[in-house]
Motif scaffolding. Structure first.
Motif, PDB file in Angstrom:
ATOM      1  N   GLY A 242       0.835  -1.288   0.081  1.00 24.58           N
ATOM      2  CA  GLY A 242      -0.023   0.048  -0.083  1.00 24.58           C
ATOM      3  C   GLY A 242       0.664   1.268   0.093  1.00 24.58           C
ATOM      4  N   ASP A 243       1.792   1.129   0.601  1.00 21.20           N
ATOM      5  CA  ASP A 243       2.853   2.558   0.810  1.00 21.20           C
ATOM      6  C   ASP A 243       3.204   2.625  -0.534  1.00 21.20           C
ATOM      7  N   ILE A 244       3.890   1.558  -1.195  1.00 25.71           N
ATOM      8  CA  ILE A 244       4.397   1.731  -2.610  1.00 25.71           C
ATOM      9  C   ILE A 244       3.438   2.077  -3.849  1.00 25.71           C
ATOM     10  N   ILE A 245       2.345   1.376  -3.732  1.00 27.60           N
ATOM     11  CA  ILE A 245       1.350   1.897  -4.704  1.00 27.60           C
ATOM     12  C   ILE A 245       0.823   3.252  -4.664  1.00 27.60           C
ATOM     13  N   THR A 246       0.614   3.587  -3.503  1.00 29.62           N
ATOM     14  CA  THR A 246       0.070   5.068  -3.359  1.00 29.62           C
ATOM     15  C   THR A 246       0.923   6.161  -3.490  1.00 29.62           C
ATOM     16  N   ASP A 247       2.088   5.811  -3.640  1.00 32.41           N
ATOM     17  CA  ASP A 247       3.079   7.028  -4.513  1.00 32.41           C
ATOM     18  C   ASP A 247       2.993   6.927  -5.733  1.00 32.41           C
ATOM     19  N   LEU A 248       2.801   5.880  -6.590  1.00 30.16           N
ATOM     20  CA  LEU A 248       2.673   5.941  -7.987  1.00 30.16           C
ATOM     21  C   LEU A 248       1.283   6.451  -8.313  1.00 30.16           C
ATOM     22  N   ALA A 249       0.063   6.114  -7.229  1.00 26.57           N
ATOM     23  CA  ALA A 249      -1.218   6.619  -7.384  1.00 26.57           C
ATOM     24  C   ALA A 249      -1.251   7.917  -7.306  1.00 26.57           C
ATOM     25  N   ALA A 250      -0.420   8.529  -6.250  1.00 26.19           N
ATOM     26  CA  ALA A 250      -0.322  10.084  -6.256  1.00 26.19           C
ATOM     27  C   ALA A 250      -0.063  10.911  -7.570  1.00 26.19           C
ATOM     28  N   MET A 251       1.010  10.102  -7.975  1.00 22.76           N
ATOM     29  CA  MET A 251       1.457  10.814  -9.445  1.00 22.76           C
ATOM     30  C   MET A 251       0.444  10.802 -10.413  1.00 22.76           C
ATOM     31  N   ILE A 252      -0.591   9.958 -10.711  1.00 26.10           N
ATOM     32  CA  ILE A 252      -1.467   9.833 -11.808  1.00 26.10           C
ATOM     33  C   ILE A 252      -2.643  10.647 -11.432  1.00 26.10           C
ATOM     34  N   GLN A 253      -2.715  10.910  -9.908  1.00 29.49           N
ATOM     35  CA  GLN A 253      -3.833  11.858 -10.012  1.00 29.49           C
ATOM     36  C   GLN A 253      -3.399  13.362  -9.899  1.00 29.49           C
TER      37      GLN A 253
END
Ligand code: IPM
Ligand code: MN
Length: 348
Positions: A242-253
């Protein structure tokens, strides 16, 4: 009367906290919400000044509040890990804030690096387990410092811990139009931990016949989040993934200027924060984007049950991104930090 704590913290934390509190004051007045704010001086500056990280008295007092808001923690002069562990992780564990909730929504007018995707494609929520897994810090060195050294780091997953997180995700999925829940894991390699997650996911899923269940490996999730973000509605996953994918997710938003999160204990003390760090190089210049902080404050209102006020905050942020600022990046917004706070307030 809500009792709200603030930990403005380090770097740009105090600037964005000011804006979040400015908007809170406006939305509270509009909705006749009574609240009191207590500010706590915690972070790298205090640590440098006094050697104190999180005094027990502060830790215990926070627990008497309805919720807290954290600006940012992290200081260039303090060894990485000390403050993160001593404040953020300690609070998460102590108060069993077992959910880390991260909405990933591309607001109109916000630039995404994903070509040909718009707000209708990027609108999902990540439910990250927030108290277990590899973050428990279990492990050991063997033969430390020798050529035969072995470092062991264990991910601890309890049935109860996994189940309460998964249940929260199902309940959240139930409130959304699409009603889809994806378990993100790595069942092909983590044959103990993810086996427990997968079994629990399907068992709990039987109680939620309306929800469509899906599973994705974490590596594939990274791929799809970029290629087909519209595939996701609600994601549930363990602490590290969750830590890792939410940094990626933050970038696409649109980046850290807009990404908000909450450390949630559904029936207790919870703490909300913008996902970005303390950004020391921008501190004190009034150039950092406060929208993530304002969004986190909105999540806090939602958690407190002030759904109307929370929705108003989100709508005001959407007005600002669609009609005013077109770059979320520090220094390129065309407005100062406090002007962005004023814009949100004016739309309110
Ligand atoms: C986060 C942060 C923290 C984490 C760090 C600062 C310990 O990256 O909130 O995602 O890893 O959980
Ligand atoms: Mn992180």
């Amino acid at each position: 009367m809500y009792k709200i704590g603030t930990i403005p913290g380090d770097g740009t934390g105090p600037e964005v906290t000011d804006e979040a509190m400015k908007v809170l004051a406006a939305v509270a007045q509009k909705n006749e919400i009574d609240y009191d704010v207590v500010e706590y001086d915690i972070g790298g500056e205090r640590y440098k000044r006094t050697g104190e990280i999180l005094p027990d008295s502060v830790r215990d007092e926070l627990g008497t509040l309805d919720a807290a808001f954290l600006g940012a923690i992290g200081h260039p002069d303090v060894t990485p890990g000390i403050l993160e562990k001593g404040i953020l992780l300690t609070l998460r564990f102590h108060y069993e804030m077992y959910i880390n909730l991260r909405p990933v929504k591309l607001f109109p007018g916000v630039w995404t690096p994903i070509k040909d995707k718009g707000p209708e494609d990027i609108d999902f929520v990540v439910v990250r387990e927030n108290t277990e897994g590899i973050y428990k810090g279990l492990g050991e060195f063997q033969h430390k410092g020798t050529p035969d050294e072995i470092a062991i780091q264990i991910s601890e997953n309890s049935r109860k811990g996994v189940e309460r997180c998964i249940r929260y995700a199902f309940d959240l999925a139930q409130t959304r139009d699409r009603k889809e829940l994806t378990l993100v894991g790595k069942t092909n390699v983590l044959t103990y931990a993810m086996d427990l997650w997968e079994r629990t996911f399907h068992e709990v899923g039987e109680e939620y016949p309306d929800i469509k269940l899906d599973y994705a490996h974490v590596d594939a999730t990274c791929m799809w989040m970029v290629k087909n973000p519209e595939w996701f509605d609600v994601i549930v996953t363990d602490n590290l993934f969750g830590d890792i994918i939410t940094d990626l997710a933050a970038m696409i938003q649109g980046g850290l200027g807009i990404a908000a999160g909450g450390n949630i204990r559904p029936d207790g003390f919870s703490m909300f924060e913008p996902m970005g760090g303390s950004a020391p190089k921008y501190a004190g210049q009034g150039v950092i984007n406060p929208l993530a902080a304002i969004g986190a404050m909105g999540m806090m209102l939602d958690f407190l049950g002030e759904k109307t006020a929370a929705k108003q905050v989100e709508n005001a942020i959407v007005s600002v991104t669609s009609e005013k600022i077109h770059s979320l990046s520090a220094g390129r917004m065309g407005y100062s930090t406090s002007e962005v706070g004023d814009l949100v307030t004016s739309y309110l």
